[in-house]
Write a protein that holds these residues in place. Structure first.
Motif, PDB file in Angstrom:
ATOM      1  N   GLY A   1       0.781  -1.228   0.000  1.00 18.36           N
ATOM      2  CA  GLY A   1       0.000   0.000   0.000  1.00 18.36           C
ATOM      3  C   GLY A   1       0.814   1.279   0.000  1.00 18.36           C
ATOM      4  N   TYR A   2       1.805   1.353  -0.860  1.00 18.05           N
ATOM      5  CA  TYR A   2       2.487   2.623  -1.105  1.00 18.05           C
ATOM      6  C   TYR A   2       1.951   3.188  -2.418  1.00 18.05           C
ATOM      7  CZ  TYR A   2       6.248   1.383   2.219  1.00 18.05           C
ATOM      8  OH  TYR A   2       6.974   1.057   3.326  1.00 18.05           O
ATOM      9  N   PRO A   3       1.651   4.483  -2.475  1.00 18.87           N
ATOM     10  CA  PRO A   3       1.262   5.057  -3.767  1.00 18.87           C
ATOM     11  C   PRO A   3       2.468   4.975  -4.705  1.00 18.87           C
ATOM     12  CG  PRO A   3       0.842   6.591  -1.944  1.00 18.87           C
ATOM     13  CD  PRO A   3       1.668   5.483  -1.399  1.00 18.87           C
ATOM     14  N   ALA A   4       2.285   4.351  -5.855  1.00 23.17           N
ATOM     15  CA  ALA A   4       3.458   4.105  -6.695  1.00 23.17           C
ATOM     16  C   ALA A   4       3.109   4.060  -8.172  1.00 23.17           C
ATOM     17  CB  ALA A   4       4.109   2.777  -6.300  1.00 23.17           C
ATOM     18  N   ILE A   5       4.019   4.608  -8.960  1.00 21.41           N
ATOM     19  CA  ILE A   5       3.947   4.451 -10.417  1.00 21.41           C
ATOM     20  C   ILE A   5       5.254   3.846 -10.894  1.00 21.41           C
ATOM     21  CG2 ILE A   5       3.649   5.568 -12.657  1.00 21.41           C
ATOM     22  CD1 ILE A   5       2.081   7.731 -11.468  1.00 21.41           C
ATOM     23  N   GLY A   6       5.168   2.796 -11.682  1.00 27.25           N
ATOM     24  CA  GLY A   6       6.335   2.254 -12.357  1.00 27.25           C
ATOM     25  C   GLY A   6       6.386   2.877 -13.737  1.00 27.25           C
ATOM     26  N   TYR A   7       7.472   3.593 -14.032  1.00 29.30           N
ATOM     27  CA  TYR A   7       7.619   4.237 -15.344  1.00 29.30           C
ATOM     28  C   TYR A   7       8.596   3.445 -16.208  1.00 29.30           C
ATOM     29  CZ  TYR A   7       5.457   8.674 -13.804  1.00 29.30           C
ATOM     30  OH  TYR A   7       4.603   9.657 -13.369  1.00 29.30           O
ATOM     31  N   GLY A   8       8.217   3.201 -17.448  1.00 24.56           N
ATOM     32  CA  GLY A   8       9.117   2.452 -18.333  1.00 24.56           C
ATOM     33  C   GLY A   8       8.800   2.667 -19.799  1.00 24.56           C
ATOM     34  N   ILE A   9       9.219   1.747 -20.622  1.00 26.77           N
ATOM     35  CA  ILE A   9       9.068   1.864 -22.072  1.00 26.77           C
ATOM     36  C   ILE A   9       8.141   0.772 -22.586  1.00 26.77           C
ATOM     37  CG2 ILE A   9      10.269   1.851 -24.300  1.00 26.77           C
ATOM     38  CD1 ILE A   9      12.838   2.631 -22.771  1.00 26.77           C
ATOM     39  N   ARG A  10       7.213   1.181 -23.435  1.00 27.05           N
ATOM     40  CA  ARG A  10       6.319   0.197 -24.045  1.00 27.05           C
ATOM     41  C   ARG A  10       6.971  -0.274 -25.354  1.00 27.05           C
ATOM     42  NH1 ARG A  10       2.074   0.319 -27.786  1.00 27.05           N
ATOM     43  NH2 ARG A  10       0.252  -0.958 -27.333  1.00 27.05           N
TER      44      ARG A  10
ATOM     45  N   LEU B   1      20.610   5.169 -26.095  1.00 24.67           N
ATOM     46  CA  LEU B   1      20.663   6.401 -25.297  1.00 24.67           C
ATOM     47  C   LEU B   1      19.383   7.213 -25.505  1.00 24.67           C
ATOM     48  CD1 LEU B   1      22.187   8.289 -23.398  1.00 24.67           C
ATOM     49  CD2 LEU B   1      23.313   9.298 -25.376  1.00 24.67           C
ATOM     50  N   GLU B   2      18.930   7.267 -26.743  1.00 27.18           N
ATOM     51  CA  GLU B   2      17.675   7.983 -27.023  1.00 27.18           C
ATOM     52  C   GLU B   2      16.510   7.348 -26.277  1.00 27.18           C
ATOM     53  OE1 GLU B   2      18.471   9.965 -31.425  1.00 27.18           O
ATOM     54  OE2 GLU B   2      17.189   8.199 -31.288  1.00 27.18           O
ATOM     55  N   GLN B   3      16.487   6.025 -26.252  1.00 24.84           N
ATOM     56  CA  GLN B   3      15.437   5.298 -25.520  1.00 24.84           C
ATOM     57  C   GLN B   3      15.429   5.685 -24.053  1.00 24.84           C
ATOM     58  OE1 GLN B   3      15.986   1.024 -25.682  1.00 24.84           O
ATOM     59  NE2 GLN B   3      14.548   0.839 -27.372  1.00 24.84           N
ATOM     60  N   GLN B   4      16.606   5.633 -23.468  1.00 32.49           N
ATOM     61  CA  GLN B   4      16.699   5.924 -22.039  1.00 32.49           C
ATOM     62  C   GLN B   4      16.234   7.339 -21.756  1.00 32.49           C
ATOM     63  OE1 GLN B   4      20.721   5.071 -20.815  1.00 32.49           O
ATOM     64  NE2 GLN B   4      20.400   2.866 -20.874  1.00 32.49           N
ATOM     65  N   TYR B   5      16.735   8.280 -22.545  1.00 35.23           N
ATOM     66  CA  TYR B   5      16.347   9.659 -22.301  1.00 35.23           C
ATOM     67  C   TYR B   5      14.861   9.860 -22.560  1.00 35.23           C
ATOM     68  CZ  TYR B   5      15.671  14.590 -22.384  1.00 35.23           C
ATOM     69  OH  TYR B   5      15.164  15.830 -22.108  1.00 35.23           O
ATOM     70  N   PHE B   6      14.374   9.220 -23.612  1.00 36.05           N
ATOM     71  CA  PHE B   6      12.970   9.355 -23.996  1.00 36.05           C
ATOM     72  C   PHE B   6      12.040   9.021 -22.825  1.00 36.05           C
ATOM     73  CE2 PHE B   6       9.317   6.722 -25.286  1.00 36.05           C
ATOM     74  CZ  PHE B   6       8.511   7.711 -25.834  1.00 36.05           C
ATOM     75  N   PHE B   7      12.220   7.876 -22.229  1.00 37.51           N
ATOM     76  CA  PHE B   7      11.248   7.490 -21.188  1.00 37.51           C
ATOM     77  C   PHE B   7      11.465   8.263 -19.898  1.00 37.51           C
ATOM     78  CE2 PHE B   7      12.182   4.716 -17.510  1.00 37.51           C
ATOM     79  CZ  PHE B   7      13.469   4.262 -17.728  1.00 37.51           C
ATOM     80  N   VAL B   8      12.710   8.642 -19.657  1.00 42.70           N
ATOM     81  CA  VAL B   8      13.015   9.424 -18.466  1.00 42.70           C
ATOM     82  C   VAL B   8      12.427  10.837 -18.576  1.00 42.70           C
ATOM     83  CG1 VAL B   8      14.965  10.656 -17.471  1.00 42.70           C
ATOM     84  CG2 VAL B   8      15.022   8.158 -17.641  1.00 42.70           C
ATOM     85  N   ALA B   9      12.589  11.446 -19.746  1.00 40.46           N
ATOM     86  CA  ALA B   9      12.077  12.809 -19.941  1.00 40.46           C
ATOM     87  C   ALA B   9      10.556  12.826 -19.815  1.00 40.46           C
ATOM     88  CB  ALA B   9      12.509  13.331 -21.309  1.00 40.46           C
ATOM     89  N   CYS B  10       9.903  11.837 -20.447  1.00 42.56           N
ATOM     90  CA  CYS B  10       8.442  11.741 -20.338  1.00 42.56           C
ATOM     91  C   CYS B  10       8.026  11.592 -18.874  1.00 42.56           C
ATOM     92  CB  CYS B  10       7.929  10.533 -21.120  1.00 42.56           C
ATOM     93  SG  CYS B  10       8.027  10.702 -22.898  1.00 42.56           S
TER      94      CYS B  10
END
Ligand SMILES: *Cc1c(COP(=O)(O)O)cnc(C)c1O
Length: 829
Positions: free
Chosen positions: A152-161, A299-308
């Motif tokens: 029960g921690y408020p959480a979002i997992g952010y990643g790449i589809r 590198l573009e992938q990593q930056y892409f999902f991080v920036a979003c």
């Protein structure tokens, strides 16, 4: 005909009878029929199994959405600190079975299907696995989402589809062949696209100075191109609770405005090219263990999902009415390895360039927000980007990194005057030859907490990898030993065992795994041992059928199932396992009166497509398998199986069927391992080195219930400094020599004496992972296993104790430790 159940309520509008949200068998049946007809658009009679899977999945999703909506309402307004788990990989596994388990509706759904003459398990088996990860690291992220929701921690997992996840593996002629994974082919019912929360991401170009409306000098990034990231949301329900975590994966698309500009200029194909180029960013998951250094797209992938993701967090922060200065009060951002570490520079860029905060304040917010988990000490796996590449993709970030580095190194020079060696080692920029950006140093410098993933690993992080940083600020270094979710890896994978545990100690253990301790009392109870052994036997029969079906090999469920499943890598030493098998083979061939425990050796795992040696190891396993399985003199004693396409779905059938778990990495190389935990939770005994979490597993289950062998991490290190001579072991051990010679003479390769030479030569002359040194202790330890297995009562006793003492390795415990020691937040439940 409707079967009466305790939950069958006569009131049709009662909550559990509601067609979209009810959980009674009747409601689920109606939901299935509605979804099949009205959403999938098919009548039952002529619907395919896929249609029906869709209808079941949609019915389950409705019930999750209902809980998700309630939670959004509950949490909105409450000023809760939220976990943002940034990970380039989430290896979720199939959703349907797990979501039904967590909702507690599996039996009702099964009954509903049975009443319609349908088989629920067939649909569960049909689901395509979203393979958005390589192995342990991605799977850990998935286990943590399950626990974040459950605890029960408020959480979002952010990643790449990723459009294409990890490749499917097939075996041709004994070699691995990679096939693209088209997991989205039939759609994905679990996700919801949120185009209105799309984010624009800049790439390339340059930075420039300008004067703002107050006359201040500012810097902005003028991109060479932009792409759009659209989030796709999948709520992940916790177990037996109403709370969900959210998995938010970004998909790359072309920016409309750019297209239009090209259209107007009449450059239609240019616009289409731009679109294709943009979409490439989230096209494919990079297989790890490979040299990805220098891959522009990565590198573009990593930056892409991080920036979003950072922009998404800022959006939510402002929407909640918090000023940006309080960003860190709202978020704990966890970096799952260095893949998302560029987020540190991106948050700085947002705070300084966009929100015009003073550098010091921005840096304070950033460091309070971030924490970093290290997953490996292997030097080749530490990410570093060549400077020219980095500056071509992220020119403004490079400037920011220079500024971070400059300020940091000034501090170092003041604290350690004259120690330029230290400055060089701690710098974010590697200037020893060709220049690189070291992502691990950025992650450490920009985080308030750094952790390893098992006790030994965390010690090595402190004493070796980040020794200089640790000396300077020891309080920032932590350990959080990994864990796995018992929902997927016991309850869902091993329902027979789960029922047996329920019967003995009630069902509270699934969310409070320490309660398994209650089983210890029964470890010597012969009646209980019998039913325990029966469960294992049933699981082995089930796996034997799968093996027969998928490989054609017939194995005996009464034999000892000795299993090594994990990515194929030299440090994991699948080839050490093979050397033992070959020695065993030799012994049986040479001694007609040989008595031993019949064994089935089972392997599974993918090799990175560019990793030649790993692929050769797969070929060796298959070649040895072919010879042994066809040799009438040995095939009743030993069988060797390579099960293709190891993934979460297959893992669920494999762990429960194991008698013996192979965890034989070179000490000091496996950061934690999580496969080791899954095996032990399912009653397998471990043969293993003192590496990663093996050490803690052994501490918990008791050394008498664990087969230990091999060099320690310290011994490995000193052997290497003293000068390691693998050749001496080869000459000093007849059986070892014979095993290597047998490979070289072409017995396993139809007379080809060159095929495996790269492998055997490497072992004899380099042997980076010390197989030669650990061979004898390993083979002898396997003999002990043989003896122990011949006493079934004692073996079962040890098996029960292994399960009873695995409480520590629940991912719920790990997540609570992160909450308490790293994020400083309280769970809601
Ligand atoms: C648990 C798991 C892993 C990690 O296994 P290790 O033995 O810890 O390397 C890899 N892949 C899958 C599919 C898993 O479920």
């Amino acid at each position: 005909m409707t079967v009466k159940t305790p939950n069958d309520n006569p009131l049709p509008q009662a909550e559990h009878e509601h067609v979209r949200t009810g959980t009674s068998p009747r409601a689920l049946k109606a939901a299935f029929q509605d979804n099949l007809n009205l959403v999938v658009g098919r009548p039952l009679e002529i619907s395919t199994a896929e249609d029906r899977y869709h209808a079941v999945a949609l019915s389950v999703r409705d019930r999750i959405m209902q809980r998700w909506i309630k939670q959004v309402e509950r949490w909105n307004g409450a000023n809760l600190r939220q976990v943002s788990y940034l990970s380039a990989e989430f290896l979720m596994g199939p959703h349907l079975g797990k979501e039904m388990l967590n909702l507690g509706i599996t039996e009702h759904a099964r009954q509903a299907m049975t009443e319609l003459g349908l088989d629920l398990d067939q649909f569960i088996g049909l689901e395509e696995e979203p393979g958005l990860g390589n192995g342990g690291l991605g799977r850990l992220a998935a286990c943590y989402l399950d626990s974040l929701a459950t605890v029960g921690y408020p959480a979002i997992g952010y990643g790449i589809r990723y459009e294409f996840g990890i490749f499917d593996q097939i075996i041709k002629d004994g070699w691995q062949v990679e096939v693209t994974d088209k997991w989205l082919r039939f759609g994905n019912v679990w996700e919801i696209a949120r185009p209105h929360f799309a984010q624009v991401v800049k790439l390339g170009g340059n930075s420039e100075h300008y004067t703002d409306e107050h006359g201040a000098d500012r810097i902005r990034w003028v991109p060479g191109r932009v792409v759009v990231g659209t989030p796709y949301d999948t709520p992940i329900l916790g177990h037996g609770v109403e709370t969900c975590a959210l998995l938010r994966l970004w998909s790359a698309e072309a920016a409309q405005s750019f297209d239009f500009a090209d259209f107007n200029r009449g450059d239609y194909y240019g616009a289409v090219h731009e679109k294709v180029y943009s979409e490439n960013i989230s096209k494919v998951l990079y297989p790890n263990d490979e040299q990805i250094q220098g891959k522009h797209l990565r590198l573009e992938q990593q930056y892409f999902f991080v920036a979003c993701s950072i922009k998404d967090m800022i959006r939510l922060c402002l929407r909640r009415g918090l000023p940006i200065e309080r960003f860190n009060e709202m978020y704990c951002i966890q970096l799952n390895d260095t893949h998302p570490a560029i987020a540190i520079a991106e948050l700085m860029r947002q705070l300084v360039d966009k929100f015009a905060l003073p550098w010091e304040q921005a840096w304070d917010i950033t460091r309070k927000s971030f924490s970093y988990t290290n997953h490996t000490l292997l030097p080749e796996a530490l990410e570093k980007w060549p400077l020219p590449l980095f500056s071509s993709v992220l020119p403004r970030h490079l400037e920011i990194i220079y500024e971070i580095n400059h300020r940091f190194l000034d501090e170092i020079r003041i604290r350690y005057p004259g120690d330029e060696g230290k400055v060089e080692r701690m710098s974010i920029i590697d200037e020893s030859g060709e220049k690189y950006v070291r992502m691990a140093n950025l992650a450490v410098i920009g985080s308030h907490a750094i952790n390893g993933v098992a006790e030994l690993h965390s010690e090595l992080v402190k004493s070796q990898l980040f020794a200089d940083f640790h000396e300077m600020a020891p309080e920032r270094f932590h350990n959080v030993t990994n864990g796995v979710t018992p929902r997927r890896f016991i309850a869902l994978s091993n329902p027979g065992l789960a029922r047996l545990i329920d019967d003995k100690i009630g069902d509270g253990w699934l969310t409070d795994l320490d309660r398994l301790k209650g089983l210890e009392t029964y470890a010597n109870d012969t009646g209980f041992q019998q039913v325990w052994a029966d469960v294992k036997r049933d699981n082995k029969i089930r796996l034997a059928k799968i093996i027969k079906h998928r490989t054609g090999i017939v194995v005996d469920p009464a034999s000892l199932f000795d299993i090594q499943v994990k990515r194929i890598h030299e440090y994991k030493r699948q080839h050490l396992n093979v050397l033992n098998i070959i020695s065993l083979y030799q012994r049986i061939k040479h001694d007609p009166k040989y008595v031993g425990t019949p064994r089935t050796f089972i392997f599974g795992g993918k090799a990175a497509p560019g990793y030649f040696m790993a692929k050769l190891i797969i070929k060796l396993i298959n070649s040895v398998s072919e010879v042994i399985n066809h040799d009438p003199q040995v095939r009743d004693m030993i069988k060797v199986v390579f099960l293709p396409d190891y993934n979460v779905k297959h893992a669920q059938n494999i762990y429960p069927a194991a008698d013996l778990s192979e965890q034989i990495s070179t000490a000091g190389k496996e950061a934690s391992g999580t496969g080791n935990m899954k095996f032990s939770m399912n009653g397998a005994l471990t043969i293993g080195t003192l590496d990663g979490a093996n050490i803690e597993i052994r501490e918990e289950v008791g050394e008498e219930n664990f087969f230990l062998f091999g060099l320690t991490a310290d011994q490995v290190a000193s052997l290497k400094t003293d000068g390691y001579a693998p050749y001496d072991y080869y000459h000093g051990d007849m059986e070892l020599k014979q095993a290597i010679d047998l490979i070289n003479c072409g017995l396993f390769s139809h007379g080809d004496t060159r095929l495996f030479r790269p492998l055997t030569d490497h072992l004899l002359h380099h042997d980076e992972y010390l197989l030669m040194a650990d061979y004898r202790p390993y083979v002898d330890c396997q003999q002990e296993v043989d003896h122990a297995y011949r006493d079934p009562a004692h073996w079962t006793h040890m098996s029960i104790l292994n399960v009873a003492r695995m409480g520590k390795f629940s991912s719920d415990r790990a997540i609570r430790e992160y909450g308490k020691n790293i994020w400083n937040i309280e769970p809601l439940q």
